[in-house]
Design an enzyme around this catalytic site. Structure first.
Site, PDB file in Angstrom:
ATOM      1  N   PHE A  11       5.851  73.034   1.586  1.00 50.69           N
ATOM      2  CA  PHE A  11       4.584  71.076   0.530  1.00 50.69           C
ATOM      3  C   PHE A  11       4.407  70.656   2.338  1.00 50.69           C
ATOM      4  O   PHE A  11       2.703  70.185   2.615  1.00 50.69           O
ATOM      5  CB  PHE A  11       5.684  70.948   0.114  1.00 50.69           C
ATOM      6  CG  PHE A  11       4.725  68.992  -0.329  1.00 50.69           C
ATOM      7  CD1 PHE A  11       3.645  68.561  -0.372  1.00 50.69           C
ATOM      8  CD2 PHE A  11       5.969  68.246  -0.262  1.00 50.69           C
ATOM      9  CE1 PHE A  11       3.592  67.467  -0.214  1.00 50.69           C
ATOM     10  CE2 PHE A  11       5.563  67.263  -0.786  1.00 50.69           C
ATOM     11  CZ  PHE A  11       4.079  66.652   0.019  1.00 50.69           C
ATOM     12  N   ASP A  31       8.161  80.480   8.478  1.00 49.49           N
ATOM     13  CA  ASP A  31       8.138  80.321   7.649  1.00 49.49           C
ATOM     14  C   ASP A  31       8.966  81.863   6.802  1.00 49.49           C
ATOM     15  O   ASP A  31       7.838  82.684   6.932  1.00 49.49           O
ATOM     16  CB  ASP A  31       6.984  79.881   6.351  1.00 49.49           C
ATOM     17  CG  ASP A  31       7.914  79.670   6.121  1.00 49.49           C
ATOM     18  OD1 ASP A  31       8.550  79.444   4.087  1.00 49.49           O
ATOM     19  OD2 ASP A  31       7.567  77.912   5.549  1.00 49.49           O
ATOM     20  N   ASP A  56      13.070  84.316   8.877  1.00 49.23           N
ATOM     21  CA  ASP A  56      13.800  83.752   8.051  1.00 49.23           C
ATOM     22  C   ASP A  56      15.107  82.772   8.949  1.00 49.23           C
ATOM     23  O   ASP A  56      15.310  83.352  10.317  1.00 49.23           O
ATOM     24  CB  ASP A  56      15.248  84.401   7.768  1.00 49.23           C
ATOM     25  CG  ASP A  56      16.258  83.708   6.787  1.00 49.23           C
ATOM     26  OD1 ASP A  56      16.491  82.600   7.835  1.00 49.23           O
ATOM     27  OD2 ASP A  56      17.082  83.623   6.155  1.00 49.23           O
ATOM     28  N   ASN A  99      19.348  77.287  15.838  1.00 50.34           N
ATOM     29  CA  ASN A  99      18.582  78.118  15.968  1.00 50.34           C
ATOM     30  C   ASN A  99      17.585  77.542  16.732  1.00 50.34           C
ATOM     31  O   ASN A  99      16.615  77.680  17.523  1.00 50.34           O
ATOM     32  CB  ASN A  99      18.139  78.836  14.925  1.00 50.34           C
ATOM     33  CG  ASN A  99      19.303  79.927  15.095  1.00 50.34           C
ATOM     34  OD1 ASN A  99      20.195  81.023  15.958  1.00 50.34           O
ATOM     35  ND2 ASN A  99      19.101  80.966  13.660  1.00 50.34           N
ATOM     36  N   GLY A 102      18.045  75.987  20.155  1.00 53.01           N
ATOM     37  CA  GLY A 102      18.840  77.002  20.789  1.00 53.01           C
ATOM     38  C   GLY A 102      16.859  76.965  21.853  1.00 53.01           C
ATOM     39  O   GLY A 102      16.996  76.484  23.207  1.00 53.01           O
ATOM     40  N   ALA A 114      13.791  67.716  10.254  1.00 51.30           N
ATOM     41  CA  ALA A 114      13.355  67.061   8.391  1.00 51.30           C
ATOM     42  C   ALA A 114      14.779  66.967   7.848  1.00 51.30           C
ATOM     43  O   ALA A 114      15.482  67.256   7.705  1.00 51.30           O
ATOM     44  CB  ALA A 114      12.845  67.803   7.916  1.00 51.30           C
ATOM     45  N   TYR A 145      22.853  71.056   0.011  1.00 50.45           N
ATOM     46  CA  TYR A 145      21.804  70.355   0.489  1.00 50.45           C
ATOM     47  C   TYR A 145      21.828  69.334   1.212  1.00 50.45           C
ATOM     48  O   TYR A 145      22.075  68.861   2.758  1.00 50.45           O
ATOM     49  CB  TYR A 145      21.169  70.002  -0.409  1.00 50.45           C
ATOM     50  CG  TYR A 145      19.507  69.375  -0.140  1.00 50.45           C
ATOM     51  CD1 TYR A 145      18.483  70.146   0.813  1.00 50.45           C
ATOM     52  CD2 TYR A 145      19.435  67.824  -0.261  1.00 50.45           C
ATOM     53  CE1 TYR A 145      17.200  69.248   0.588  1.00 50.45           C
ATOM     54  CE2 TYR A 145      18.172  67.067   0.498  1.00 50.45           C
ATOM     55  CZ  TYR A 145      16.670  68.177   0.956  1.00 50.45           C
ATOM     56  OH  TYR A 145      16.017  67.854   1.219  1.00 50.45           O
TER      57      TYR A 145
HETATM   58  P1  NAD Z   1       9.201  73.102   0.738  1.00 53.03           P
HETATM   59  O1  NAD Z   1      10.148  73.746  -0.141  1.00 53.03           O
HETATM   60  O2  NAD Z   1       7.929  73.180  -0.281  1.00 53.03           O
HETATM   61  O3  NAD Z   1       9.056  73.038   1.846  1.00 53.03           O
HETATM   62  C1  NAD Z   1       9.963  73.929   2.162  1.00 53.03           C
HETATM   63  C2  NAD Z   1       9.576  75.227   3.403  1.00 53.03           C
HETATM   64  O4  NAD Z   1      10.766  76.334   3.816  1.00 53.03           O
HETATM   65  C3  NAD Z   1       9.229  76.280   2.419  1.00 53.03           C
HETATM   66  O5  NAD Z   1       7.644  76.375   3.035  1.00 53.03           O
HETATM   67  C4  NAD Z   1       9.967  77.354   2.202  1.00 53.03           C
HETATM   68  O6  NAD Z   1      10.115  78.301   2.449  1.00 53.03           O
HETATM   69  C5  NAD Z   1      10.335  77.567   3.981  1.00 53.03           C
HETATM   70  N1  NAD Z   1      12.248  77.948   4.231  1.00 53.03           N
HETATM   71  C6  NAD Z   1      13.485  77.882   3.099  1.00 53.03           C
HETATM   72  N2  NAD Z   1      14.042  77.942   4.245  1.00 53.03           N
HETATM   73  C7  NAD Z   1      13.686  78.650   4.940  1.00 53.03           C
HETATM   74  C8  NAD Z   1      13.845  79.503   6.559  1.00 53.03           C
HETATM   75  N3  NAD Z   1      15.607  79.782   6.091  1.00 53.03           N
HETATM   76  N4  NAD Z   1      13.456  80.350   7.365  1.00 53.03           N
HETATM   77  C9  NAD Z   1      11.724  80.109   7.384  1.00 53.03           C
HETATM   78  N5  NAD Z   1      11.643  78.731   6.543  1.00 53.03           N
HETATM   79  C10 NAD Z   1      12.434  78.639   5.179  1.00 53.03           C
HETATM   80  O7  NAD Z   1      10.410  71.397   0.690  1.00 53.03           O
HETATM   81  P2  NAD Z   1       9.173  70.308   1.306  1.00 53.03           P
HETATM   82  O8  NAD Z   1       9.254  69.012  -0.300  1.00 53.03           O
HETATM   83  O9  NAD Z   1       7.751  70.363   1.705  1.00 53.03           O
HETATM   84  O10 NAD Z   1      10.212  70.084   2.103  1.00 53.03           O
HETATM   85  C11 NAD Z   1      10.110  70.021   3.427  1.00 53.03           C
HETATM   86  C12 NAD Z   1      11.074  69.557   4.313  1.00 53.03           C
HETATM   87  O11 NAD Z   1      10.894  68.343   4.537  1.00 53.03           O
HETATM   88  C13 NAD Z   1      12.744  70.560   3.878  1.00 53.03           C
HETATM   89  O12 NAD Z   1      13.585  70.446   5.067  1.00 53.03           O
HETATM   90  C14 NAD Z   1      13.164  69.764   3.431  1.00 53.03           C
HETATM   91  O13 NAD Z   1      14.930  68.931   3.303  1.00 53.03           O
HETATM   92  C15 NAD Z   1      12.785  67.549   3.877  1.00 53.03           C
HETATM   93  N6  NAD Z   1      12.388  66.462   3.038  1.00 53.03           N
HETATM   94  C16 NAD Z   1      11.813  66.729   1.726  1.00 53.03           C
HETATM   95  C17 NAD Z   1      11.021  65.226   1.143  1.00 53.03           C
HETATM   96  C18 NAD Z   1      10.150  65.683  -0.121  1.00 53.03           C
HETATM   97  O14 NAD Z   1      10.023  64.305  -1.069  1.00 53.03           O
HETATM   98  N7  NAD Z   1       9.357  65.873  -0.121  1.00 53.03           N
HETATM   99  C19 NAD Z   1      12.764  64.049   0.598  1.00 53.03           C
HETATM  100  C20 NAD Z   1      13.940  64.371   1.720  1.00 53.03           C
HETATM  101  C21 NAD Z   1      13.759  65.837   3.091  1.00 53.03           C
END
Ligand code: NAD
Ligand code: UDP
Length: 309
Positions: A11, A31, A56, A99, A102, A114, A145
């Site tokens: 998102f 991703d 990943d 990673n 790095g 984030a 988390y």
């Molecule tokens: P989301 O789930 O839509 O996006 C996360 C993305 O990371 C997904 O596309 C997922 O496939 C990818 N991903 C997860 N693990 C992975 C891995 N090991 N390797 C590669 N890709 C991986 O969630 P979001 O709301 O877009 O959140 C994005 C970031 O922002 C996250 O780190 C989240 O902790 C942080 N965040 C978001 C919010 C919010 O309100 N949306 C609030 C606090 C923090």
């Protein structure tokens, strides 16, 4: 500028890819689609400055050529998602952050992590300022988390202090908008989907818990400003306009004009009772504050979901 965005098919990540492409960057999106989807970036794939790597990031990754910026956004973010994937969540917060740091060290790139308001847990200080250390249950269901993100912050600061990496940490508060997954379980897609389908809106607990909702374009603007700033400690980004979940559900009913009713369900374990960012630091440092009113952001998001239900 060449910019790596992990979690770029999610998102928030997909909006960041769009923003940095518009700013003239070459964007490399990484991703594994565990919670994101390729359709989120489908419209960018024809752009010669955009590339997608399915990987990943908890496993090491080699990127050819120079990189100027790394934004590490990969992580399940919805409580339903991280409860379903607790170990990948811990790994991407720990190993994925290691990673990507790095890579930042190898490429001498700017780095932005984030992080999240969840580092404050169920807060005893309200509103939350960056100097509050938080109230987190490490062994509770949300610990996978919260503690992963707290570790991610710690290792980011260690790379900054020990290796001199130009790091940034954003603590994101509840953000919503287009390209959230309708079934990700967070309150915005859940209640909007239910209202649009004419189902009952599920409010957990008595609905007196509060959140403060930020529209995604405001968040993205703050992140771009923070990346450019000469500041390494965490910065809250979110909308300080706080609302109870029950009132939020009523606002959605008003906006959809539907005849749906509200249904109360049990409150999930360790659900924070209040949440609201103190954004003094972002205001002073970045000249940033949210500009999109909740009603406007909600209308736009509802339009997006209308085509998905
Ligand atoms: P989301 O789930 O839509 O996006 C996360 C993305 O990371 C997904 O596309 C997922 O496939 C990818 N991903 C997860 N693990 C992975 C891995 N090991 N390797 C590669 N890709 C991986 O969630 P979001 O709301 O877009 O959140 C994005 C970031 O922002 C996250 O780190 C989240 O902790 C942080 N965040 C978001 C919010 C919010 O309100 N949306 C609030 C606090 C923090
Ligand atoms: N919530 C709710 N009904 C739902 C989904 C969530 O009442 O269908 C509540 C949840 O208990 C929490 C708030 O809405 O108090 C925000 O939940 P969300 O999952 O969006 O994220 P959180 O802010 O808890 O990380």
């Amino acid at each position: 500028m060449r910019t790596l965005i992990t979690g770029g098919a999610g998102f928030v990540g997909s909006h960041l890819c769009e923003r940095f492409l518009a700013d003239g960057h070459e964007v490399v999106c990484v991703d594994n689609c565990i919670t994101g989807t390729l359709p989120n970036v489908e419209h960018l794939r024809a752009n010669a400055h955009f590339s997608f790597i399915r990987h990943d990031i908890s496993h090491p990754l080699e990127i050819d050529g120079p990189l100027d910026n790394i934004l590490h956004f990969a992580s399940p973010a919805s409580p339903v998602d991280y409860l379903r994937h607790p170990i990948p969540t811990l790994k991407v917060g720990a190993l994925g952050t290691h990673n990507t740091l790095g890579i930042a060290k190898a490429k001498n790139a700017r780095y932005l992590l984030a992080s999240t308001s969840e580092v404050y847990g169920d807060p005893e200080v309200h509103p939350q300022r960056e100097d509050y250390w938080g109230h987190v249950n490490p062994i509770g269901v949300r610990g996978c988390y919260d503690e992963a993100k707290r570790f991610a912050e710690a290792i980011t600061m260690a790379y900054h202090r020990h290796h001199g990496i130009n790091t940034h940490i954003v603590r994101i508060f509840n953000t919503y908008g287009e390209r959230m997954r309708l079934d990700d379980g967070r309150v915005v897609p859940n209640l909007m989907g239910q209202a649009l389908r004419g189902e009952r809106l599920t409010v957990y607990g008595d609905g007196s818990q509060t959140r403060s909702f930020c529209y995604v374009s405001d968040l993205v603007d703050g992140i771009a400003r923070l990346l450019a700033a000469d500041f390494h400690e965490p910065v809250n980004l979110g909308n300080p306009n706080e609302v109870t979940i029950l009132d939020f559900a009523k606002e959605i009913l008003e906006l959809t004009g539907g005849a749906s009713r509200i249904e109360f369900k049990p409150l999930p374990q360790d659900d924070p009772k209040v949440r609201r960012p103190d954004i003094t630091r972002a205001r002073q440092l970045l000249g940033w504050e949210p500009t999109v009113e909740r009603r406007d952001g909600m209308r736009r998001t509802l339009e997006y979901f209308r085509n998905k239900v």
